[in-house]
Design a protein around this motif. Structure first.
Motif, PDB file in Angstrom:
ATOM      1  N   ALA A  80     -13.042 -60.933  -2.747  1.00  0.00           N
ATOM      2  CA  ALA A  80     -12.782 -61.328  -4.133  1.00  0.00           C
ATOM      3  C   ALA A  80     -13.382 -62.705  -4.416  1.00  0.00           C
ATOM      4  O   ALA A  80     -13.967 -62.927  -5.480  1.00  0.00           O
ATOM      5  N   TYR A  81     -13.272 -63.616  -3.452  1.00  0.00           N
ATOM      6  CA  TYR A  81     -13.826 -64.961  -3.636  1.00  0.00           C
ATOM      7  C   TYR A  81     -15.352 -64.916  -3.759  1.00  0.00           C
ATOM      8  O   TYR A  81     -15.934 -65.573  -4.629  1.00  0.00           O
ATOM      9  N   VAL A  82     -15.991 -64.141  -2.916  1.00  0.00           N
ATOM     10  CA  VAL A  82     -17.447 -63.991  -2.991  1.00  0.00           C
ATOM     11  C   VAL A  82     -17.836 -63.395  -4.344  1.00  0.00           C
ATOM     12  O   VAL A  82     -18.793 -63.846  -4.990  1.00  0.00           O
ATOM     13  N   GLY A  84     -10.664 -56.436  -9.108  1.00  0.00           N
ATOM     14  CA  GLY A  84     -10.236 -55.349  -8.220  1.00  0.00           C
ATOM     15  C   GLY A  84      -9.947 -55.860  -6.825  1.00  0.00           C
ATOM     16  O   GLY A  84      -8.963 -55.452  -6.190  1.00  0.00           O
ATOM     17  N   GLY A  85     -10.791 -56.774  -6.336  1.00  0.00           N
ATOM     18  CA  GLY A  85     -10.547 -57.393  -5.032  1.00  0.00           C
ATOM     19  C   GLY A  85      -9.247 -58.171  -5.004  1.00  0.00           C
ATOM     20  O   GLY A  85      -8.509 -58.136  -4.015  1.00  0.00           O
ATOM     21  N   TYR A 125     -17.223 -71.032   2.094  1.00  0.00           N
ATOM     22  CA  TYR A 125     -16.691 -71.827   0.983  1.00  0.00           C
ATOM     23  C   TYR A 125     -17.665 -72.931   0.588  1.00  0.00           C
ATOM     24  O   TYR A 125     -17.893 -73.174  -0.597  1.00  0.00           O
ATOM     25  N   LEU A 126     -18.256 -73.571   1.578  1.00  0.00           N
ATOM     26  CA  LEU A 126     -19.212 -74.641   1.305  1.00  0.00           C
ATOM     27  C   LEU A 126     -20.429 -74.100   0.558  1.00  0.00           C
ATOM     28  O   LEU A 126     -20.896 -74.699  -0.416  1.00  0.00           O
ATOM     29  N   GLY A 127     -20.927 -72.946   0.979  1.00  0.00           N
ATOM     30  CA  GLY A 127     -22.056 -72.320   0.293  1.00  0.00           C
ATOM     31  C   GLY A 127     -21.712 -71.934  -1.132  1.00  0.00           C
ATOM     32  O   GLY A 127     -22.532 -72.100  -2.042  1.00  0.00           O
ATOM     33  N   ALA A 128     -20.503 -71.419  -1.335  1.00  0.00           N
ATOM     34  CA  ALA A 128     -20.083 -71.026  -2.683  1.00  0.00           C
ATOM     35  C   ALA A 128     -19.993 -72.240  -3.598  1.00  0.00           C
ATOM     36  O   ALA A 128     -20.528 -72.226  -4.719  1.00  0.00           O
ATOM     37  N   VAL A 129     -19.340 -73.286  -3.122  1.00  0.00           N
ATOM     38  CA  VAL A 129     -19.199 -74.502  -3.933  1.00  0.00           C
ATOM     39  C   VAL A 129     -20.570 -75.114  -4.202  1.00  0.00           C
ATOM     40  O   VAL A 129     -20.874 -75.511  -5.335  1.00  0.00           O
ATOM     41  N   GLY A 130     -21.416 -75.158  -3.180  1.00  0.00           N
ATOM     42  CA  GLY A 130     -22.757 -75.720  -3.358  1.00  0.00           C
ATOM     43  C   GLY A 130     -23.587 -74.940  -4.355  1.00  0.00           C
ATOM     44  O   GLY A 130     -24.278 -75.527  -5.203  1.00  0.00           O
ATOM     45  N   SER A 131     -23.527 -73.615  -4.291  1.00  0.00           N
ATOM     46  CA  SER A 131     -24.332 -72.803  -5.205  1.00  0.00           C
ATOM     47  C   SER A 131     -23.839 -72.915  -6.647  1.00  0.00           C
ATOM     48  O   SER A 131     -24.650 -73.004  -7.577  1.00  0.00           O
ATOM     49  N   VAL A 132     -22.529 -72.949  -6.841  1.00  0.00           N
ATOM     50  CA  VAL A 132     -22.000 -73.103  -8.204  1.00  0.00           C
ATOM     51  C   VAL A 132     -22.305 -74.501  -8.731  1.00  0.00           C
ATOM     52  O   VAL A 132     -22.680 -74.659  -9.904  1.00  0.00           O
ATOM     53  N   SER A 168     -20.041 -63.802  -9.801  1.00  0.00           N
ATOM     54  CA  SER A 168     -19.823 -63.658 -11.240  1.00  0.00           C
ATOM     55  C   SER A 168     -20.090 -64.978 -11.958  1.00  0.00           C
ATOM     56  O   SER A 168     -20.719 -65.005 -13.022  1.00  0.00           O
ATOM     57  N   MET A 169     -19.628 -66.068 -11.376  1.00  0.00           N
ATOM     58  CA  MET A 169     -19.890 -67.399 -11.962  1.00  0.00           C
ATOM     59  C   MET A 169     -21.388 -67.662 -12.020  1.00  0.00           C
ATOM     60  O   MET A 169     -21.913 -68.136 -13.025  1.00  0.00           O
TER      61      MET A 169
END
Length: 194
Positions: A17-19, A58-59, A155-162, A24-25
């Motif tokens: 769900a986090y991914v 859904g996740g 998490y680091l990759g997600a925060v960095g990409s956003v 989505s962001m």
């Protein structure tokens, strides 16, 4: 020994769900910033954005259902609806609940866009950053896999990409007029004055 199936499902669906929230962001930011110019149609990206949002929700539902069915930790239905009621890391679990509630509110706003107006809808849509921040805090502090290097990197990759996509959106404005309008030939008056 207790059956770990639902605990594993809860962890996997939470991470999934986090991914999906992150993707989505990013899709939403691509719609506004148009980093690919005309190569990617905005309508297609909007469709992907909406689809990813539904998958993310859904996740979250699977994550919550697996937690309810799990026998490792005991979290009841009220604890999944009311922030701070859970006995397992109440603050961090509560942030996840607030993130989920806010995500549902934003998702409900899609079909109501014409009724509430585009301006209000856009302002409400800024809350997606709140969803992302709360989900990140929830995952890092309540997630049992957060201490693993691969999870921390996720998490680091997600925060960095956003953060990168947000910076791109803020700093590089798409020129709709230039992208949409073909080059005009010089008028006879312009040619004489040159």
């Amino acid at each position: 020994m207790k059956d770990p199936t639902f605990w594993i499902l809860a962890r996997a669906s939470g991470l999934a769900a986090y991914v999906l929230i992150t993707l989505s962001m990013l899709a939403g930011l691509v719609v506004k910033s148009r980093p690919f110019g005309r190569a990617v149609k905005a309508a297609s990206v909007v469709d992907v954005h909406r689809f990813l949002t539904i998958l993310a929700l859904g996740g979250v539902v699977i994550h919550a259902a697996a937690i309810l069915l799990d026998s490792t930790i005991h979290i009841g239905p009220a604890a999944l609806l009311v922030p701070g009621v859970a006995t397992y890391r109440p603050l961090w679990t509560g942030l996840g609940i607030v993130a989920a509630d806010l995500a549902v509110l934003i998702w409900i706003s899609f079909p109501l866009r014409k009724r509430i107006g585009a301006r209000v809808w856009r302002k409400l849509h800024w809350a997606t950053y709140g969803v992302f921040v709360l989900a990140t805090a929830h995952g890092l502090m309540a997630g049992t896999d957060a201490s693993q290097p691969w999870a921390f990197d996720l998490y680091l990759g997600a925060v960095g990409s956003v953060a990168f996509a947000t910076g791109w959106r803020a700093l590089v404005r798409p020129s709709r007029a230039r992208a949409a309008a073909p080059a005009r030939p010089a008028s006879p008056a312009t040619e004489r004055s040159a």
